[in-house]
Scaffold this motif. Structure first.
Motif, mmCIF file in Angstrom:
data_model
loop_
_atom_site.group_PDB
_atom_site.id
_atom_site.type_symbol
_atom_site.label_atom_id
_atom_site.label_comp_id
_atom_site.label_asym_id
_atom_site.label_seq_id
_atom_site.Cartn_x
_atom_site.Cartn_y
_atom_site.Cartn_z
ATOM 1 N N GLN A 1 9.953 21.607 0.228
ATOM 2 C CA GLN A 1 9.162 22.675 0.171
ATOM 3 C C GLN A 1 8.164 22.767 -1.158
ATOM 4 O OE1 GLN A 1 11.500 26.615 0.497
ATOM 5 N NE2 GLN A 1 13.357 25.183 0.977
ATOM 6 N N GLN A 2 8.521 22.259 -2.099
ATOM 7 C CA GLN A 2 7.544 22.112 -3.255
ATOM 8 C C GLN A 2 6.434 21.092 -2.806
ATOM 9 O OE1 GLN A 2 10.555 20.515 -5.886
ATOM 10 N NE2 GLN A 2 10.926 22.505 -6.879
ATOM 11 N N GLU B 1 14.684 21.605 -1.091
ATOM 12 C CA GLU B 1 13.800 22.236 -1.934
ATOM 13 C C GLU B 1 12.509 21.489 -2.365
ATOM 14 O OE1 GLU B 1 13.839 24.031 -6.682
ATOM 15 O OE2 GLU B 1 15.762 23.273 -5.448
#
Length: 1024
Positions: free
Chosen positions: A537-538, A534
């Protein structure tokens, strides 16, 4: 400082400016430089005569040498000559051939060896021939062979270095020139290398070529070479050892023939080779492979998110070769330092106001182009993603690509390329010079894709249906195919076991319709992104909004990650192939790029509107803290919805662009500011600034539209008066002289008009009267206006005095005119107003020409042209060239006239002006006529007539047709053709002033006396 580039296509530079010399003069300079050696020893005149005029008697040879030296003394090269009654010397600051000769023949360090190989850009004085001078030809051939032999030995050393470093392919390529020369030891070394690469058949082919070459010379290979052939024959037949390939480092498949074709094209034809194709088609990979084969060169990179930042591709490329720029001539180095301050520390450059943005522009652009050519050093120029280049960078390229004998490869997307108007103009200009070729990059075929799959999967068979299905889904787009394969591997639909790929559909009869292939690269990229953490992706989502290249600190605040977590995310993104390190960045401050812009697009398209605004807001705050460029900061402020702050950044970006003479980028930022929240007074000032830029570009419709837009928001006291003066200037340049006078008369009655404003009003009223032949009234306006202008308003006083001088020129009052233009020049010099100096030189030239002092006239016109060129004033350049061409033509100096006219026609390509173009064609036609090239003169005249008819330039249409009748009579064309042109002429006469009409009628009568049949025909028609 004189610089001679004699290796490859020769080039002579003085203070960074390229000089064009005829072959004999170039040969003389080259001989003086090379035989004079590094110490610039003078040579005896008798030696020069015996080499360069070997077929002539001593007296004729000495006379010819004197003539050549006299011509050189009339050029800027005069200061470099050392002349005595018996000797001639040449002071040369740098000569590539001398440096190459003086270098260590066996350098130990690879960098030194690489630099020497790059220095040798081709045979000495490539393509220079003096066929009637046998002694010079013998000297040149001997010198060429000596230098070429040294280069071949350096290639042998480079091949040995590459082999030691493990680059066997590079070593094979390095030995190619030696093999072409029939060098048996190079062929043997190549065969060993090819055997190590598993290329037995290729190695045997190398032997066959060597054997045939030796046979043609009546020789046979050495016993050791024959023994090597036998050993090769005993080896098993192996597949060529592929270079290491993976999905992250895919091989270039299906492009070998195309690369060879493109390389041959560049070698034979040169110029720009533009590779076009849709995103992901492999343009950059192909250009990279071609650039690697070519050797040292220079790469300029365009980026979508920075296309409004002036000169970014140029500055990035030059910053990457900064050490090479240290030996630029000081004058050019100072110009480049305006863009790269680190090139000349401690040198401060003041800002240029928007109203003065023409000052020094041409010299600045020329400085950048000189730096590019210097850094390129005869190598291959690589322009990647040309469609994203900003207008200012394209202007620099236009100058850099003007000399002959250059080679460049570029990549572009067709749709975006067509939307880039400045790029289209540059390509059109190159097309007219036949200096550009277009190649559309085809997609991979099914066979190519099958080969790619087999190489990547280490398979030797199978995969036919899979390749067909993959081809149908991706249309042969290499990036689409690779991203799809990555997705299938990550999802388990493709599995790698023992280095070989497997699928659930290996049976020969299994249909591949069950294979879950993505329908677009977006879905493929997003599917792969889902496999990342995650945090990664950020990080990528934030980076996608920052642009193609970014530094890690710029992401602070836009993700919830700690610094350590950011590093983890960065490493995962790099490992997954979504990001790569920008090779142009430093280790101390690395920058990162997306592996492909489609990855970036997929990421940004997946963001919600609210998340996008939040990210822009965070990024804007971070960039503001890091003091990023206003243009970059404005994008994020706009994306965050912070319109007022964005508008201020746009105005600052406009000023930055104006400081480096980037007119189009200035307009882009001003237009963007207008779309944001500006109050009425600021909007008024912005519209006036836009009008000023359009006046510099001579875009009269846009200029007028900007002034009308300013009128709509004028609120402050005095706004309308300022606008009226701006409209006076515009109306004058549009030729609306009655409207100018009407506006000025109304302004003159305004009690609150300042003395300066009254002076400008008087200038435009005087100019309008001057253009309509009311010269007495014009002089009266100039006198009245000048009386009220304060002494410190030097520019305005100079403009009034110069216009007054021109009116006196038309009246024939030459002494008074010279006095006034001298006063004007003094004002302009005191104000350091180069544009005014150019104007004054044009006026002074006209006065001198009318006084039959052609030499002084030419001097003034040339100074006007030089001034105008330095500040980028295209209008005055055009006028000066027109005057120069006309003066040289009157003096029958046809070559000089031709040079000025051709330069003028080139300028017309940049700044169209129908009337000036007609004048240039008229003078060009006259030159051809004086050379007895009547048909060429006629076709040139027809070009001018087409333009005159199209733009209703009736005076020129009529006079041009009279000139055409004269040519038709010389060519003894039939009476019907002559009569048709006469009829056309008389039909136009009703539209021209009476004085010109009477003159043309008289000319026609005189001409008809030479053609009785035509005359009778005309009389007969008149009687009917």
């Amino acid at each position: 400082m004189l610089e001679l580039k004699l290796l490859g296509n020769p080039e002579v530079r003085l203070e960074g400016v390229v000089l064009s010399l005829p072959p004999k003069r170039l040969a003389l300079l080259a001989y003086l430089a090379l035989e004079g050696g590094p110490q610039c020893q003078p040579l005896r005149r008798s030696v020069l005569c015996s080499v360069l005029w070997s077929e002539q008697d001593a007296e004729s040879a000495r006379r010819n040498l004197r003539q050549e030296l006299h011509r050189l003394k009339a050029t800027p090269l005069s200061a470099c000559l050392q002349l005595t009654p018996e000797t001639v010397g040449l002071t040369v600051a740098d000569c590539d051939a001398l440096r190459f000769e003086a270098a260590d023949p066996a350098p130990e360090h690879p960098d030194v060896l690489s630099d020497l190989l790059a220095l040798y850009s081709g045979p000495l004085l490539h393509e220079l021939e003096l066929p009637q001078e046998g002694a010079f030809d013998e000297w040149l051939q001997e010198r060429r062979e000596r230098l070429h032999g040294r280069w071949l030995e350096l290639r042998r050393q480079w091949a040995a270095h590459l082999e030691t470093a493990g680059d066997l392919w590079g070593a094979v390529e390095a030995l190619e020139p030696l093999r072409e020369m029939g060098d048996e030891s190079a062929a043997v070394r190549t065969m060993h290398l090819q055997a190590r690469l598993g290329q037995r058949e290729v190695a045997l082919h190398t032997f066959a070529r060597l054997e045939q070459g030796l046979h043609d010379l009546g020789l046979t290979p050495a016993p050791e070479t024959l023994a090597l052939r036998e050993r090769l024959r005993g080896l098993p037949s192996l597949q060529p050892a592929p270079r290491r390939a993976s999905l992250h480092h895919p091989p270039l498949i299906g492009r070998d023939a195309l690369i060879a074709e493109l390389e041959e094209h560049l070698l034979k034809q040169g110029g720009l080779l533009l590779l076009e194709g849709e995103p992901g088609s492999g343009k950059t990979a192909l250009a990279s492979a071609l650039a690697q084969r070519w050797g040292p060169g220079l790469r300029l990179q365009g980026r979508e998110e920075t296309q409004a930042t002036p000169f970014l591709p140029v500055s990035e490329a030059l910053r990457g070769v900064l050490p090479q720029l240290s030996d630029l001539p000081p004058a050019w180095r100072r110009e480049v330092a305006r863009l790269l301050p680190e090139l000349e520390s401690g040198n401060e450059h003041g800002s240029t106001a928007l109203s003065e943005q023409g000052e020094g522009r041409a010299r600045f652009l020329e400085g950048l182009s000189v730096a590019l050519r210097h850094a390129l050093g005869g190598g291959l120029l690589w322009l990647d993603d040309l469609q994203w280049f900003d207008p200012s960078s394209l202007e620099v390229l236009g100058l850099a690509l003007r000399p002959e004998n250059w080679r460049a490869i570029a990549t572009a997307r067709p749709l975006e390329r067509r939307q880039n108007a400045p790029l289209e103009q540059l390509l059109s200009a190159l097309e007219r010079r036949r200096a550009v070729s277009f190649r559309e990059l085809p997609p991979l075929t099914e066979t190519d894709l099958l080969r790619l799959i087999r190489v990547l999967s280490s398979s030797v068979s199978g995969g036919v249906r899979f390749a067909r299905r993959l081809h149908a889904a991706t249309h042969g787009n290499p990036l689409f195919a690779l991203e799809t394969l990555k997705t299938l591997l990550d999802s388990g639909e493709l599995r790698e076991q023992d280095g070989v790929w497997h699928t659930e559909f290996d049976a020969a009869t299994q249909d591949y319709h069950e294979l879950p292939l993505p329908v677009s690269v977006r879905s493929a990229v997003l599917s792969r992104l889902g496999q990342l953490s995650e945090g990664t992706q950020q990080l990528l989502a934030s980076a996608a909004l920052l642009g193609d290249a970014f530094e890690l600190p710029e992401l602070e605040g836009s993700t919830p990650l700690s610094e350590w977590a950011q590093l983890d995310a960065l490493e995962q993104a790099l490992g997954a192939g979504f990001l790569r390190v920008d090779p142009a960045s430093s280790q101390a401050a690395p920058r990162y790029q997306f592996s492909h812009h489609l990855v970036q697009r997929a990421l940004t398209s997946n963001l919600s509107a609210e998340r996008r605004r939040w990210l822009h807001r965070q990024l804007a705050a971070t960039l503001a803290r890091l003091e990023a460029r206003p243009a970059r900061l404005a994008v994020h402020l706009e994306g965050a919805g912070q319109r007022q702050q964005a508008a201020q950044m746009r105005l600052r970006a406009a000023q930055e662009a104006a400081d480096v003479y980037a007119h189009l980028e200035t307009l882009e930022h001003l237009d963007a500011a207008l779309r944001l929240e500006l109050d009425a007074p600021t909007t008024f000032e912005v519209q006036l600034q836009r009008a000023g830029v359009y006046s510099m570009l001579d875009d009269k419709p846009a200029w007028e539209a900007a002034l009308e837009a300013a009128r709509a928001c004028a609120q402050q006291p005095g706004d309308l008066l300022r606008l009226e003066l701006r409209f006076c200037e515009l109306e004058f340049h549009l030729g609306r002289y009655p409207a100018v006078l009407e506006r000025v008369n109304a302004l003159w009655e305004q009690p609150d008009l300042t003395p300066e404003q009254r002076g400008w009003a008087g200038l435009w009223a005087g100019n309008a009267n001057s253009r309509t032949a009311r010269l007495t009234e014009a002089v009266d306006w100039y006198r009245r206006a000048l009386d009220g202008v304060p002494e410190h308003e030097l520019i305005l006083r100079g403009r009034l005095l110069n216009a007054w001088a021109y009116a006196l020129y038309v009246l024939g009052e030459l002494d008074d005119g010279k006095e006034k233009v001298q006063e004007a020049m003094e004002c302009f010099v005191a104000a350091n107003y180069r544009k005014g100096q150019a104007m004054a030189h044009n006026t002074a030239g006209a006065l001198a020409e009318k006084a039959d002092d052609d030499e002084e006239a030419v001097s003034h016109y040339q100074q006007s042209y030089d001034c105008s060129q330095e500040i980028g004033d295209l209008q005055n350049q055009r006028l000066a060239l027109s005057n120069l061409g006309g003066t040289y033509l009157k003096a029958l100096q046809l070559e000089k006239a031709l040079t000025a006219i051709n330069s003028g026609l080139e300028l017309i390509e940049i700044l169209p002006d129908p009337y000036s173009e007609c004048l240039f064609y008229e003078d060009l036609a006259e030159i051809y006529k004086l050379r007895n090239q009547y048909n060429r003169s006629l076709s040139t005249l027809d070009k001018g007539l087409q333009i005159a008819d199209l733009y209703e330039l009736n005076d020129w249409s009529a006079q041009g047709r009279v000139n055409k009748v004269r040519l038709l009579i010389i060519l003894e064309r039939n009476d019907d053709e002559v009569n048709a042109v006469i009829c056309e002429t008389r039909a136009i006469l009703s539209l021209v002033p009476d004085k010109l009409k009477n003159e043309i009628e008289q000319e026609l009568k005189t001409l008809l006396l030479t053609r009785p049949d035509v005359s009778t025909l005309e009389s007969s028609e008149a009687a009917q």
